[in-house]
Design a protein around this motif. Structure first.
Motif, PDB file in Angstrom:
ATOM      1  N   ALA A 239      -7.599  -3.400  -1.099  1.00  0.00           N
ATOM      2  CA  ALA A 239      -6.222  -3.684  -0.680  1.00  0.00           C
ATOM      3  C   ALA A 239      -5.221  -3.159  -1.704  1.00  0.00           C
ATOM      4  O   ALA A 239      -4.190  -2.581  -1.342  1.00  0.00           O
ATOM      5  N   TYR A 240      -5.546  -3.337  -2.996  1.00  0.00           N
ATOM      6  CA  TYR A 240      -4.664  -2.839  -4.063  1.00  0.00           C
ATOM      7  C   TYR A 240      -4.466  -1.336  -3.942  1.00  0.00           C
ATOM      8  O   TYR A 240      -3.337  -0.825  -3.964  1.00  0.00           O
ATOM      9  N   LEU A 241      -5.587  -0.625  -3.759  1.00  0.00           N
ATOM     10  CA  LEU A 241      -5.517   0.840  -3.653  1.00  0.00           C
ATOM     11  C   LEU A 241      -4.787   1.267  -2.399  1.00  0.00           C
ATOM     12  O   LEU A 241      -4.052   2.250  -2.392  1.00  0.00           O
ATOM     13  N   LEU A 242      -5.000   0.504  -1.329  1.00  0.00           N
ATOM     14  CA  LEU A 242      -4.383   0.854  -0.051  1.00  0.00           C
ATOM     15  C   LEU A 242      -2.860   0.857  -0.185  1.00  0.00           C
ATOM     16  O   LEU A 242      -2.186   1.794   0.259  1.00  0.00           O
ATOM     17  N   VAL A 243      -2.319  -0.173  -0.854  1.00  0.00           N
ATOM     18  CA  VAL A 243      -0.865  -0.261  -0.974  1.00  0.00           C
ATOM     19  C   VAL A 243      -0.349   0.731  -2.009  1.00  0.00           C
ATOM     20  O   VAL A 243       0.511   1.559  -1.720  1.00  0.00           O
ATOM     21  N   ILE A 244      -0.922   0.673  -3.209  1.00  0.00           N
ATOM     22  CA  ILE A 244      -0.337   1.463  -4.308  1.00  0.00           C
ATOM     23  C   ILE A 244      -0.579   2.961  -4.116  1.00  0.00           C
ATOM     24  O   ILE A 244       0.240   3.781  -4.541  1.00  0.00           O
ATOM     25  N   GLY A 245      -1.671   3.306  -3.436  1.00  0.00           N
ATOM     26  CA  GLY A 245      -2.000   4.723  -3.341  1.00  0.00           C
ATOM     27  C   GLY A 245      -1.819   5.327  -1.961  1.00  0.00           C
ATOM     28  O   GLY A 245      -1.977   6.541  -1.790  1.00  0.00           O
ATOM     29  N   PHE A 246      -1.513   4.512  -0.967  1.00  0.00           N
ATOM     30  CA  PHE A 246      -1.410   5.085   0.376  1.00  0.00           C
ATOM     31  C   PHE A 246      -0.169   4.596   1.138  1.00  0.00           C
ATOM     32  O   PHE A 246       0.732   5.383   1.412  1.00  0.00           O
TER      33      PHE A 246
END
Lengths: 121, 147, 248
Positions: free
Chosen positions: A29-36
């Motif tokens: 979830a962290y990567l989804l928001v910050i990176g996408f």
């Protein structure tokens, strides 16, 4: 070195288990928001504004969570990578791979604590 | 069908037997065959965990270095290469999480001291449901909806 | 009536007196549709080439002698139907083991590993006859019964990627059986065994590939036993700092 690693195995295994849990639960979830979604404007980029993130991250629970979320998965990573080396033969027995893997996790953990402390000073 | 050699001392007795033996081989088709492939891919996710861990370290480091540094980093995340990399990480770590949750229940002993182990279904619902709930929570917090 | 058709069985051959390396020999033989892979091997030995060496005994999947790689997967050949395979079946000795001859592998290393895990009931003092039998509830039995069903066929060793790369690794069957005794309420040797399990080649050498459990013909699930043993071992290890050894 090998002897030390054997003695530390119960601790390393706990760090590994904790890291698997934290990484599995929080990273996607962290990567989804910050990176996408945030870079593409799907979720508001204001959510990642400097003041807001600093406020969240420099709270005590935020700081502890961040330090754990960086450091523990590094131990999980180290353990996985060491076992990959074992599975593909030989390199492990002198303890060198273990030293590099767990050493980098230890350095990363120390840096994570420093990075979090920097938010407070 | 026989694949590469295992370590020559694999399953070797401490004192050699009376006849010469041929060296042991690794399991056939390792690591290509079904279950091995999932296991090795799971292990390779360790490299992704490394990357994400150190990337997050860099992110928090930037946060501690001041507003300019932070804004530059967040802007940098708009680079298509970064976006592709992040999407790759999201997909691989979601798969990693689901495989981990699937393998988790049987690692728990039937009882620890006086604590009785709940049935498998409890773990599967708690882990997968918890994963969904925590993910939504993280998304809500990071996009400014919560807190 | 059993229909008779032909199959090619490719068998690994190795004669330590003549062959430098194991080689493969193909036998085209008539087979019946209710045959197991073991029946085909016995046919080859009886009718085609009496020099073929392979181990077998009970024909009913309890003795654990006839484990081999069938088309690359560890199988009990007495339990594996020939009809599950196409026209060609490849039979090889168990992976990860030194090969003595043809399909026969060296077992002594396995026996040593089994002993290292101390798979027997250890108690501090002998029980007097007057004390009567020790009792165990069905629940207590259920905690380990599954892990006691092992027939020592070594298929799990043949499937494990760690066994082939870490010669000190005690391996699935030995660790599962050791864990079985750790879980037994009559046993008092768990701290002794846990120290062996923490040592080189113990439970922490396992990387949970889970392949041992996939190939086990008796559903022992050694990988479950080992992961559970890891957790209990860590608890035991932590306790050893709080409670001095010998304290329960």
């Amino acid at each position: 070195m090998k002897f030390l690693m054997l003695k530390l195995e119960p601790i390393i295994w706990q760090l590994f288990g904790g890291g698997m849990m934290l990484g599995a639960f929080l990273y996607p979830a962290y990567l989804l928001v910050i990176g996408f979604t945030a870079p593409l404007g799907i979720t508001p980029i204001e959510g990642l504004s400097y003041e807001r993130v600093l406020g969240l991250a420099s709270s005590i629970p935020g700081s502890v969570l961040i330090a754990a979320t960086i450091s523990l998965p590094l131990w999980a990573a180290a353990h996985h990578v060491r076992h990959i080396f074992i599975d593909f033969g030989g390199l492990e027995r002198d303890g060198f791979v273990g030293l590099v893997c767990y050493g980098s996790a230890a350095v990363g953990s120390a840096l994570a604590i420093i990075a979090v402390l920097r938010l407070h000073f | 069908m026989m694949t590469r050699r295992a370590r020559v001392d694999s399953m070797k007795p401490s004192t050699p037997g009376p006849t010469r033996t041929a060296p042991p081989r690794m399991p056939d088709n390792f690591p290509g065959r079904g279950n091995y492939l999932g296991y090795i891919t799971f292990g390779l996710c360790g490299f992704v965990l490394y990357a994400v861990g150190f990337l997050m370290l860099r992110t928090i480091w930037a946060l501690g270095s001041g507003e300019r540094e932070w804004d530059r980093l967040i802007e940098g995340f708009q680079n298509p290469v970064y976006i592709l990399f992040h999407v790759f990480c999201v997909i691989s770590l979601t798969w990693f999480a689901l495989r981990f949750f699937g393998l988790f229940p049987k690692t728990q002993p039937p009882n620890i001291g006086r604590f009785k182990r709940p049935p498998d279904i409890f773990f599967l619902v708690a882990l997968n449901g918890g994963f969904l709930a925590v993910s939504l929570l993280v998304i809500a917090v990071l996009s400014g909806v919560l807190l | 009536m059993n229909e008779i058709n032909k199959k090619t069985v490719k068998v690994t051959r190795f004669d330590p007196d003549q062959d430098e390396e194991p080689r493969t020999e193909a036998y085209e033989i008539p087979v019946q549709d209710d045959w197991k892979v073991l029946d085909a091997l016995n046919y080859i030995k009886d009718e085609v080439d009496p020099s073929l060496s392979h181990r077998w005994s009970c024909r009913m999947a309890v003795c654990g002698s006839c484990g081999m790689q069938v088309n690359g997967e560890p199988k009990l050949t007495c339990k594996t139907a020939l009809s599950d395979y196409e026209d060609t079946v490849e039979v090889a000795p168990l992976a990860n083991f030194p090969i003595i001859r043809d399909l026969v592998v060296e077992l002594e290393g396995f026996m040593e590993k089994m002993k290292t895990a101390k798979p027997w009931i250890m108690s501090a003092k002998e029980r007097a006859a007057e004390e009567g039998p020790t009792s165990q509830s069905p629940e207590e039995l259920a905690a380990f019964k599954q892990f006691s069903m092992c027939i020592n066929c070594m298929l799990c060793y043949s499937a494990c990627p760690v066994v082939g790369n870490e010669p000190d690794f005690l391996g699935p069957a030995a660790l599962a059986l050791g864990h079985r005794y750790n879980q037994d309420t009559r046993d008092e040797g768990s701290s002794e065994r846990n120290e062996i399990f923490r040592d080189e080649g113990g439970v922490f050498a396992c990387s949970y590939a889970n392949e041992c459990s996939q190939v086990c013909p008796k559903n022992v699930d050694p990988s479950a036993a080992i992961q559970q043993a890891k957790l209990l071992n860590v608890i035991d290890w932590a306790k050893s700092f709080v409670v001095p050894r010998g304290g329960k």
